[in-house]
Enzyme design. Structure first.
Site, PDB file in Angstrom:
ATOM      1  N   ARG A 144     -32.128 -16.371 -28.548  1.00 44.58           N
ATOM      2  CA  ARG A 144     -32.803 -15.107 -29.197  1.00 44.58           C
ATOM      3  C   ARG A 144     -34.359 -15.671 -29.179  1.00 44.58           C
ATOM      4  NH1 ARG A 144     -34.180 -10.612 -30.864  1.00 44.58           N
ATOM      5  NH2 ARG A 144     -33.356  -9.611 -32.915  1.00 44.58           N
ATOM      6  N   GLY A 145     -34.801 -14.616 -28.413  1.00 47.81           N
ATOM      7  CA  GLY A 145     -36.618 -14.688 -28.289  1.00 47.81           C
ATOM      8  C   GLY A 145     -37.586 -15.141 -29.640  1.00 47.81           C
ATOM      9  N   GLU A 146     -37.316 -14.334 -30.585  1.00 44.44           N
ATOM     10  CA  GLU A 146     -37.878 -14.342 -31.531  1.00 44.44           C
ATOM     11  C   GLU A 146     -37.879 -15.862 -32.490  1.00 44.44           C
ATOM     12  OE1 GLU A 146     -35.601 -11.919 -35.354  1.00 44.44           O
ATOM     13  OE2 GLU A 146     -36.576 -10.762 -33.719  1.00 44.44           O
ATOM     14  N   ASP A 147     -36.602 -16.312 -32.091  1.00 45.66           N
ATOM     15  CA  ASP A 147     -36.468 -17.658 -32.915  1.00 45.66           C
ATOM     16  C   ASP A 147     -36.952 -18.648 -31.955  1.00 45.66           C
ATOM     17  OD1 ASP A 147     -35.114 -16.369 -34.928  1.00 45.66           O
ATOM     18  OD2 ASP A 147     -33.128 -16.756 -34.333  1.00 45.66           O
ATOM     19  N   THR A 148     -36.744 -18.981 -30.603  1.00 46.57           N
ATOM     20  CA  THR A 148     -36.880 -20.036 -29.939  1.00 46.57           C
ATOM     21  C   THR A 148     -37.755 -20.026 -28.859  1.00 46.57           C
ATOM     22  OG1 THR A 148     -34.980 -19.694 -28.954  1.00 46.57           O
ATOM     23  CG2 THR A 148     -34.834 -20.803 -30.867  1.00 46.57           C
ATOM     24  N   ARG A 149     -38.179 -18.711 -28.439  1.00 43.59           N
ATOM     25  CA  ARG A 149     -39.083 -18.635 -27.203  1.00 43.59           C
ATOM     26  C   ARG A 149     -40.059 -19.615 -27.021  1.00 43.59           C
ATOM     27  NH1 ARG A 149     -38.836 -15.066 -22.975  1.00 43.59           N
ATOM     28  NH2 ARG A 149     -37.691 -13.435 -24.425  1.00 43.59           N
TER      29      ARG A 149
ATOM     30  N   GLY B  65     -31.497  -1.390 -26.092  1.00 40.93           N
ATOM     31  CA  GLY B  65     -30.108  -1.064 -25.855  1.00 40.93           C
ATOM     32  C   GLY B  65     -29.222  -2.051 -25.920  1.00 40.93           C
TER      33      GLY B  65
ATOM     34  N   GLU C 182     -24.477 -11.089 -23.724  1.00 41.33           N
ATOM     35  CA  GLU C 182     -24.568 -12.190 -22.936  1.00 41.33           C
ATOM     36  C   GLU C 182     -23.436 -13.233 -23.251  1.00 41.33           C
ATOM     37  OE1 GLU C 182     -29.441 -12.593 -22.099  1.00 41.33           O
ATOM     38  OE2 GLU C 182     -28.497 -14.127 -23.393  1.00 41.33           O
TER      39      GLU C 182
END
Length: 548
Positions: free
Chosen positions: A50-55, A83, A117
């Site tokens: 999850r990008g906003e958590d860990t990117r 989407g 995913e």
């Protein structure tokens, strides 16, 4: 070398061995083919997160660590995903990855993209035996398994979305439950560096350095050599060790070096397999240094002055393979001496010329030996027959090829590939041609060592190839001396370059090297034998004698 007649008193034994060895080789080939058809890997690792958590924190560190270890990793770098359906690029990346790492953070389930995913990854686990490693990043696995806490809140929100069908929701919930039951890693109360090390140790056992090489070359007789080399490398010893791999052209030095590199490269802080160092050296010393040390030190803008390199290397544990070294200057430029490198560093050098290794003071020289008949048959069968068994009329000719190649892997591969799917008549024609003309691909590889000789040593080589290819060393030395040569140094040079060998007091030359020598002379005057310096074909000799 096969007789003109293709008859052999040992035919029955040879054929029996051929059939026995072929059965094992064929089964291995079929197994490999079946595996590769369902495992068309492109990436070693797929990262789901999850990008906003860990990117910008954990994932960026994890990706960098995997990249530095040489593990080819797919990370979707799109910050905004729209989407419900994941893109075809991501689907393909998942399906063509050997392993998936799923970082289950607090907001993972709030992303429809992440859940899609996850479903695809678990499908690949079932159908393609893909390894899946869940990382419970600041979350309790039971919350994922039972969809409680933040995971429960996210799924409840999805259920209120009328655009999401019941079947899709069911698949998402099942996927979360399944992934939580897999063996994974917890991040709670654990430094990021430690967690990343644990992830690497987990996946490296299964990946087995798949990213180090995309080659799928069929290897025969390498396992025992790897064990011997590992013993010589003394990997647990704190000192810096430099090992030479030496042998004639086409004997498998590069194949062996690549195999040992892939076996041990994950144990080092920096590593590089520098292929064809001899060819790269033509572009200059600085170019050569940049090619090697930019990879070892992971710095594209590296300063290659000796002082700078020594300062950066002296504390690092590195693995360097210099393949096909053909000049002392390469070793001086790239290796210097052992004080350049950190404790437990290992340097492996492959070369045809043992003298380079001796002068540079390598710790140990490992000589690559030719394949024994059983392994030679296995290797030849792999290239000649693939997964189709040979016909009986062709099988009776196999032992002639084995006798001709004399355990040289290059010759077995070249001849096996050229005879693949050919009829008996075509085999007969090819074997008859080989009695007069050496295969050009084999010739080119073998001739490299000859070209590096001076004129005196070239003539000694040719005289041995034509007259003294097998015999007592002292007698041959005396005869060559009487011809005005300097055989003591000449013979030593030929030994160092793997062009001749000694067993006890007997001198030997590989048959293919003899054929190479004959072809060299033949090319000096292809159509007029009388202008050649040496003659060996009876019809040519008779023609010259009758003419004069």
């Amino acid at each position: 070398m096969p007789d003109d007649s293709f008859s052999s008193s040992s035919f029955a034994a040879s054929t029996s061995n051929s059939v026995d060895e072929y059965s094992r080789s064929s089964m291995a080939a079929k197994t490999s083919a079946a595996s590769s058809s369902s495992s068309d890997w492109r990436y070693a690792v797929f990262l789901s997160f999850r990008g906003e958590d860990t990117r910008n924190n954990f994932i960026s560190h994890l990706y960098k660590a995997l990249d530095q270890k040489g593990i080819d990793t797919f990370m979707d770098d799109k910050k905004l995903r729209t989407g419900e359906e994941i893109s075809p690029t991501v689907v393909t990346a998942i399906r063509r990855s050997r392993c998936s790492i799923i970082v289950l953070s607090e907001n993972y389930a709030s992303s429809k993209w992440c859940l899609e995913e996850l479903v695809e990854i678990l499908q690949c686990r079932r159908t393609k035996n893909q390894k899946v490693v869940p990382i419970f990043y600041n979350v309790d696995p039971s919350h994922v398994r039972n969809q409680t806490g933040r995971f429960g809140e996210a799924m409840a929100k999805h259920e209120k979305n009328l655009k999401i069908g019941r079947e899709k929701l069911r698949k998402w919930r099942e996927a979360l439950t399944q992934v939580a039951h897999l063996s994974g890693l917890l991040s709670l109360n654990k430094p990021k560096a430690q967690l990343i090390d644990e992830i690497f140790m987990d996946i490296s056992k299964d990946l087995h350095h798949i990213s180090s090489s995309k080659d799928t070359q069929f290897l025969v007789g390498v396992d025992s050599c790897i064990r011997e080399l590992e013993s010589l490398l003394c990997l647990k010893s704190p000192d810096v060790r430099i090992i030479g791999i030496w042998g004639m052209g086409g004997i498998g030095k590069t194949t062996l070096a690549r195999a040992i590199y892939e076996q041990i490269s994950d144990k080092f802080e920096g590593c590089c397999f520098l292929a064809d160092a001899g060819d790269l050296a033509r572009k200059g010393e600085d170019y050569l240094k940049k090619q090697l040390f930019s990879k070892v030190l992971k710095d594209k803008n590296i300063d290659v002055t000796t002082t700078s390199l020594k300062a950066r290397l002296h504390s690092k544990k590195v693995l360097i393979v210099l393949d096909n070294v053909n000049h002392r200057s390469i070793l001086r430029a790239l290796v210097g001496d052992s004080s350049w490198f950190g404790p437990q560093s290992r340097i492996i050098i492959t070369t045809r010329d043992k003298q380079f290794l001796t002068i540079h003071g390598v710790n140990v020289v490992y000589e690559v030996k030719k394949l024994q008949d059983g392994k030679a048959i296995e290797l030849f069968n792999h290239y000649a027959f693939k997964i189709d068994p040979p016909s009986k009329d062709v099988m009776e000719l196999i032992h002639h090829v084995i006798a001709y190649a004399q355990g040289l892997p290059l010759a077995l591969e070249v001849l096996g590939s050229s005879l693949c799917k050919k009829s008996k008549d075509e085999w007969m024609c090819a074997l008859n041609k080989l009695k007069k003309i050496l295969d050009m691909e084999i010739q080119k590889v073998l001739e490299i060592s000859f070209d590096e000789l001076d004129d005196d040593h070239k003539n000694i080589f040719l005289d041995i190839a034509f007259v003294f290819w097998e015999g007592n060393k002292d007698i041959i030395t005396e005869v060559l001396k009487s011809c005005g040569f300097f055989p003591t140094s000449g013979i030593r040079t030929l030994i160092d370059k793997s062009l001749i060998s000694f067993i006890d007091d007997q001198l030997y030359m590989h048959d293919l090297l003899r054929e190479m020598g004959k072809e060299i002379i033949h090319q000096t005057s292809p159509k007029e034998p009388g202008k050649r310096s040496r003659l060996w074909m009876q019809e040519d000799i008779s023609h010259i004698l009758e003419k004069h």
